[in-house]
Design an enzyme around this catalytic site. Structure first.
Site: not given
Length: 505
Positions: A336, A429
């Site tokens: 991310c 994630h």
């Protein structure tokens, strides 16, 4: 409601434990936290962002998590402001003063409505408080502790961490600082993290009951290696193991060392829990370049402040150390915000409002921050294996060429991320929780690092997580007064609870 004498007293653990104990009794139970401040968040199947602690509690209750379980999520972006996520969607940034000066009170009807819906569809709802109910400076605008307890007339059990010391004073002081009306909802106490002979504690518990008129409903022993999702990463101990998990011997000849850069405003650091669960994988958080020297894999985790974290890496000398690793063909993984930092350029007029900032230049990626947040639960393939993940980001990544996609669809078309040499990046994630993919990735890392590490063939992260949740249920079943807890659930607030002076100022 499970309230606490302090932050990190064990509210999340106890709430999850009660949920798991109840569902094993055949009770349809749901967790609820009206307002959560956390950088560890999760995306529901409806595309709603909630705290990971509530997602974990939903897993303990064996129900699908929804935004009803955490209607207000605050994601700190600095010392004075947070992004406000309402019913799973971001609605803007507010300063702490602005939030407590009026916005919070306006949300009381919203959170009570969510709680009412959960109560309508479940046999029991276990609510988690936040911080301490005796934060008298914030009581007027409180919607997560006694505010919601008063609005819905919920019995409250207060948890105290005896490992920190001062638990009797904390129980007494917490109660004595509440108004008469709030005290009338406090039904008892739970001692958490006790070490030793419980009989030595009993005289104090008897005196506490004499002083407050309230029983202690259980003494939970200190339990090592619970490894559950926490609310945020602020308390992560640098240069400490990522979890207290039992260190299993490596399946192959070597261990694999993973260094996670503890960037500012670190989010979803739970992404590396699946690595720590692998026998022979040692995961540590670091903040100095020399700590990368013996690492076989360096992870740049997510962050709520990508540009700020990038500056921090440069100031610390970590950016230069990571660049040297990449030049030597040593593995680096960005997740991310970490993926975004590995790119060539970041255009940010949303999060930091810093404009155009040069990235680390290790991946051919340009990132533009969009006003709308991406919230998704993607599924794809990587390294020949199925991968599931979830996305929470404002940054939109454009791969400019010269790199293969990291995550692809079944046809092989790129979905997300990219790889150049031993440098990998993805917005997803939770991808390392996919067991087959994690093993394939670790085999590739071990090969690039020159380690004779072999992933264990049978490690199931989902099974390990279920075992941990069962341990929480066992703690409640074996060490709490479950009959008293059931009476609170069935009958509500006991009548005639004593007032402990002086009460709220």
């Amino acid at each position: 409601m499970v309230a606490g004498t302090t932050s990190d007293a064990g509210k999340s653990v106890v709430t999850a434990g009660i949920c798991r104990w109840l569902v094993r009794q055949g009770v349809r139970v749901a967790p609820f936290k009206a307002q959560n401040m956390s950088l560890n968040s999760f995306v529901t199947r409806q595309g709603e962002e909630i705290g990971r602690a509530q997602a974990m509690q939903a897993a303990a209750a064996r129900v699908e998590p929804t935004a009803l379980m955490n209607p207000v999520l605050l994601k700190p972006g600095g010392d004075r402001s947070s992004q406000v996520v309402l019913l799973g969607k971001p609605v803007g940034e507010l300063s702490a003063r602005g939030y407590h000066a009026g916005r919070q009170e306006q949300l009381l009807d919203t959170v009570t409505g969510c709680l009412a819906e959960l109560r309508r569809t479940h046999d029991a709802v276990i609510c988690e408080g936040a911080g301490s109910p005796a934060e008298i400076n914030l009581r007027r605008t409180d919607i997560v502790n006694m505010g919601i307890a008063r609005a819905a007339r919920i019995p409250v059990v207060v948890v105290g961490d005896i490992d920190r010391g001062g638990v009797f004073a904390s129980f007494f002081g917490t109660t004595a600082l509440l108004s008469k009306e709030d005290q009338a909802l406090v039904a008892g106490y739970l001692v958490n993290k006790f070490r030793g002979d419980v009989t030595l504690l009993e005289p104090g518990l008897d005196m506490l009951r004499g002083l407050t008129g309230r029983p202690t409903l259980g003494v939970l022993p200190f339990a090592h290696g619970l490894g559950i999702d926490e609310e945020d990463g602020m308390g992560v101990s640098l240069r400490g193991a990522v979890r207290e998990s039992v260190v299993a011997p490596p399946h192959g000849a070597d261990v694999l060392r993973v260094a996670v850069c503890a960037v500012p405003l670190m989010s979803n650091f739970t992404d590396v829990d699946a690595l720590a669960a692998e026998p022979g994988v040692v995961v540590r958080f670091v903040d100095r370049p020399e700590e990368l020297a013996d690492a076989d894999l360096v992870v740049l985790p997510g962050t709520r402040g990508t540009v700020r974290a990038l500056g921090w890496l440069r100031e610390r000398g970590l950016a230069a150390a990571i660049a040297r690793r990449a030049a030597e063909g040593r593995p680096v993984l960005g997740i991310c915000g970490g993926f975004q930092m590995l790119g060539e350029r970041i255009e940010d007029d949303v999060e930091s409002k810093a404009g155009t900032v040069e990235g680390l230049g290790l991946l051919p990626v340009r990132v533009r921050f969009a006003a709308e947040k991406t919230l998704a639960r993607p599924v794809g393939r990587a390294l020949g294996e199925r991968v599931e993940g979830y996305e929470i980001h404002h940054g939109v990544a454009e791969v400019t060429g010269g790199a293969e996609a990291f995550m692809s669809d079944d046809r092989g078309d790129g979905l997300d991320g990219c790889r150049v040499g031993a440098v990998w990046g993805t917005h997803w994630h939770g991808s390392l929780e996919s067991d087959a993919f994690r093993r394939a990735f670790l085999r590739r890392v071990a090969a690039d690092a020159g380690r004779a590490f072999v992933p264990a063939p049978d490690t199931s992260f989902g099974t390990l997580r279920e075992e941990q949740l069962d341990r929480l249920g066992d703690l409640i079943e074996e060490h709490a007064d479950t009959d008293a807890l059931l009476r609170l659930i069935e009958d509500g607030v006991p009548e005639g609870l004593a007032f402990v002076p002086p009460g709220a100022p």
